[in-house]
Write an enzyme that holds these catalytic residues in place. Structure first.
Site, PDB file in Angstrom:
ATOM      1  N   ASP A   1      28.737  -5.906  -5.651  1.00 40.88           N
ATOM      2  CA  ASP A   1      28.068  -7.234  -6.006  1.00 40.88           C
ATOM      3  C   ASP A   1      28.360  -7.460  -7.518  1.00 40.88           C
ATOM      4  O   ASP A   1      29.073  -6.616  -8.314  1.00 40.88           O
ATOM      5  CB  ASP A   1      26.734  -7.163  -5.842  1.00 40.88           C
ATOM      6  CG  ASP A   1      25.927  -5.704  -6.109  1.00 40.88           C
ATOM      7  OD1 ASP A   1      26.591  -4.930  -7.067  1.00 40.88           O
ATOM      8  OD2 ASP A   1      24.924  -5.554  -5.642  1.00 40.88           O
TER       9      ASP A   1
ATOM     10  N   ASN B   1      12.591  -2.616  -2.971  1.00 34.96           N
ATOM     11  CA  ASN B   1      12.374  -3.541  -1.764  1.00 34.96           C
ATOM     12  C   ASN B   1      13.257  -3.349  -0.549  1.00 34.96           C
ATOM     13  O   ASN B   1      13.183  -4.137   0.418  1.00 34.96           O
ATOM     14  CB  ASN B   1      12.257  -5.015  -2.267  1.00 34.96           C
ATOM     15  CG  ASN B   1      13.643  -5.322  -2.605  1.00 34.96           C
ATOM     16  OD1 ASN B   1      14.771  -4.837  -2.572  1.00 34.96           O
ATOM     17  ND2 ASN B   1      13.533  -6.850  -3.046  1.00 34.96           N
TER      18      ASN B   1
ATOM     19  N   HIS C   1      16.647  -3.540  -0.634  1.00 33.93           N
ATOM     20  CA  HIS C   1      17.764  -4.375  -0.792  1.00 33.93           C
ATOM     21  C   HIS C   1      19.144  -3.125  -0.787  1.00 33.93           C
ATOM     22  O   HIS C   1      18.772  -2.208  -1.376  1.00 33.93           O
ATOM     23  CB  HIS C   1      17.759  -5.167  -1.887  1.00 33.93           C
ATOM     24  CG  HIS C   1      18.083  -4.641  -3.321  1.00 33.93           C
ATOM     25  ND1 HIS C   1      17.333  -5.509  -4.253  1.00 33.93           N
ATOM     26  CD2 HIS C   1      18.751  -3.770  -3.861  1.00 33.93           C
ATOM     27  CE1 HIS C   1      17.588  -4.716  -5.388  1.00 33.93           C
ATOM     28  NE2 HIS C   1      18.540  -3.872  -4.998  1.00 33.93           N
TER      29      HIS C   1
ATOM     30  N   GLU D   1      18.799  -9.271  -0.247  1.00 32.52           N
ATOM     31  CA  GLU D   1      17.179  -8.956  -0.479  1.00 32.52           C
ATOM     32  C   GLU D   1      16.504  -9.031   0.993  1.00 32.52           C
ATOM     33  O   GLU D   1      17.155  -9.444   1.798  1.00 32.52           O
ATOM     34  CB  GLU D   1      16.657  -9.995  -1.346  1.00 32.52           C
ATOM     35  CG  GLU D   1      17.523 -10.059  -2.752  1.00 32.52           C
ATOM     36  CD  GLU D   1      17.002  -9.263  -3.670  1.00 32.52           C
ATOM     37  OE1 GLU D   1      16.333  -8.187  -3.183  1.00 32.52           O
ATOM     38  OE2 GLU D   1      17.154  -9.118  -4.792  1.00 32.52           O
TER      39      GLU D   1
HETATM   40  C1  F6R Z   1      24.248  -2.128  -7.292  1.00 29.92           C
HETATM   41  C2  F6R Z   1      23.303  -2.463  -6.069  1.00 29.92           C
HETATM   42  C3  F6R Z   1      22.312  -2.109  -5.823  1.00 29.92           C
HETATM   43  C4  F6R Z   1      21.610  -1.095  -6.390  1.00 29.92           C
HETATM   44  C5  F6R Z   1      19.927  -1.006  -6.242  1.00 29.92           C
HETATM   45  C6  F6R Z   1      19.325   0.227  -6.877  1.00 29.92           C
HETATM   46  O1  F6R Z   1      25.743  -2.425  -7.099  1.00 29.92           O
HETATM   47  O2  F6R Z   1      24.157  -2.830  -5.322  1.00 29.92           O
HETATM   48  O3  F6R Z   1      21.416  -2.517  -4.716  1.00 29.92           O
HETATM   49  O4  F6R Z   1      21.976   0.045  -5.810  1.00 29.92           O
HETATM   50  O5  F6R Z   1      19.264  -2.126  -6.924  1.00 29.92           O
HETATM   51  O6  F6R Z   1      19.632   0.214  -8.354  1.00 29.92           O
HETATM   52  P1  F6R Z   1      19.263   1.318  -9.318  1.00 29.92           P
HETATM   53  O7  F6R Z   1      20.421   2.576  -9.099  1.00 29.92           O
HETATM   54  O8  F6R Z   1      19.645   1.070 -10.694  1.00 29.92           O
HETATM   55  O9  F6R Z   1      17.983   1.961  -8.929  1.00 29.92           O
END
Ligand code: F6R
Length: 243
Positions: free
Chosen positions: A67, A136, A138, A143
């Site tokens: 992303d 959550n 994702h 989301e």
């Molecule tokens: C990042 C991504 C997100 C993260 C998720 C967890 O490229 O795709 O889904 O993996 O937000 O983020 P952290 O690792 O910062 O807890």
């Protein structure tokens, strides 16, 4: 889903980097799916270390990131392109043109999403996708409520996600409201997935992933239906798991 129990963040990073290195050494033209955020930072440090020791070459590897924020260009320290260059790409021998991150600066974002899918297809798909998980549920920036049938698309970021990511920005207002993300179907098309989970704050999400129903309300739950998923979770993240 196979659960790999590790002690802490360090061990999680070591084990995950080992899976990646094995894949890179096994295949002639490996295609990796990569993530940003706090979770994979330790993995990238390990990969750089292994490269420095001469144990692995990424010269034939291609990568696709999950992303990118809309409206941040690659020179912006908060963009995921910048993150990837700083934390991995600039320190290993991967050719720059083999590294792909969605371009959130494109005028026609829909076209960018279509092209991203096309590029993945041209590389015959992703061999190994690394994922983190949001509080959550994702994955990527898919989301809760995202259709499980999505390909790379533009998303409105949930307020909770913007708040969680505000720690990297000067203020919450600066966190973009939109992002481009691989869709759930894009992620599910990967031949193999490793999901990294570390820390007590992720314990509830891990519990729901393992024991909850498959539902759009918790996007990561779809991983239950993928034939080749390894979850690498540390002790703190497993604290809510039944013995
Ligand atoms: C990042 C991504 C997100 C993260 C998720 C967890 O490229 O795709 O889904 O993996 O937000 O983020 P952290 O690792 O910062 O807890």
């Amino acid at each position: 889903m196979e659960m790999i129990e590790v002690e802490d963040y360090q061990e999680m990073s070591r084990v995950a980097s080992q899976f990646i290195i094995e894949k890179v050494q096994l295949l002639d033209n490996p295609v990796l799916g990569l993530a940003t955020g706090s979770t994979p930072e330790g993995v990238y440090k390990q990969l750089i270390e292994k490269r420095k020791q001469g144990n692995v070459s990424f010269a034939n590897t291609s990568t696709f990131n999950l992303d990118e924020y809309v409206g941040l260009d690659g020179d912006d320290p908060n963009s995921y392109r910048y993150y990837m260059n700083e934390k991995l790409f600039s320190h290993i021998d991967i050719p720059g043109e083999n590294t792909r991150v969605p371009n959130g600066m494109k005028k026609d974002l829909e076209q960018e999403c279509g092209q991203y899918e096309q590029l993945i297809k041209e590389k015959q798909g992703i061999d190994l996708q690394m994922l983190g998980i949001g509080l959550n549920g994702h994955i990527g920036f898919n989301e809760p409520g995202t259709s499980l049938q999505t390909r790379t698309h533009v998303v409105e970021l949930a307020q909770s996600t913007r708040k969680a990511n505000a720690r990297f920005f000067d203020s919450l207002e600066e966190v973009p409201e939109q992002a481009i993300t691989m869709g759930i179907e894009t992620i599910m098309a990967s031949r193999e997935i490793i999901l990294l989970v570390s820390g007590e704050r992720k314990a509830e999400a891990l519990d729901r992933l393992l024991n909850g129903p498959v539902t759009e309300d918790f996007p990561a739950s779809i991983l239950q239906t993928h034939p080749n998923v390894k979850i690498i979770a540390d002790r703190a993240a497993r604290s809510l798991m039944k013995k």
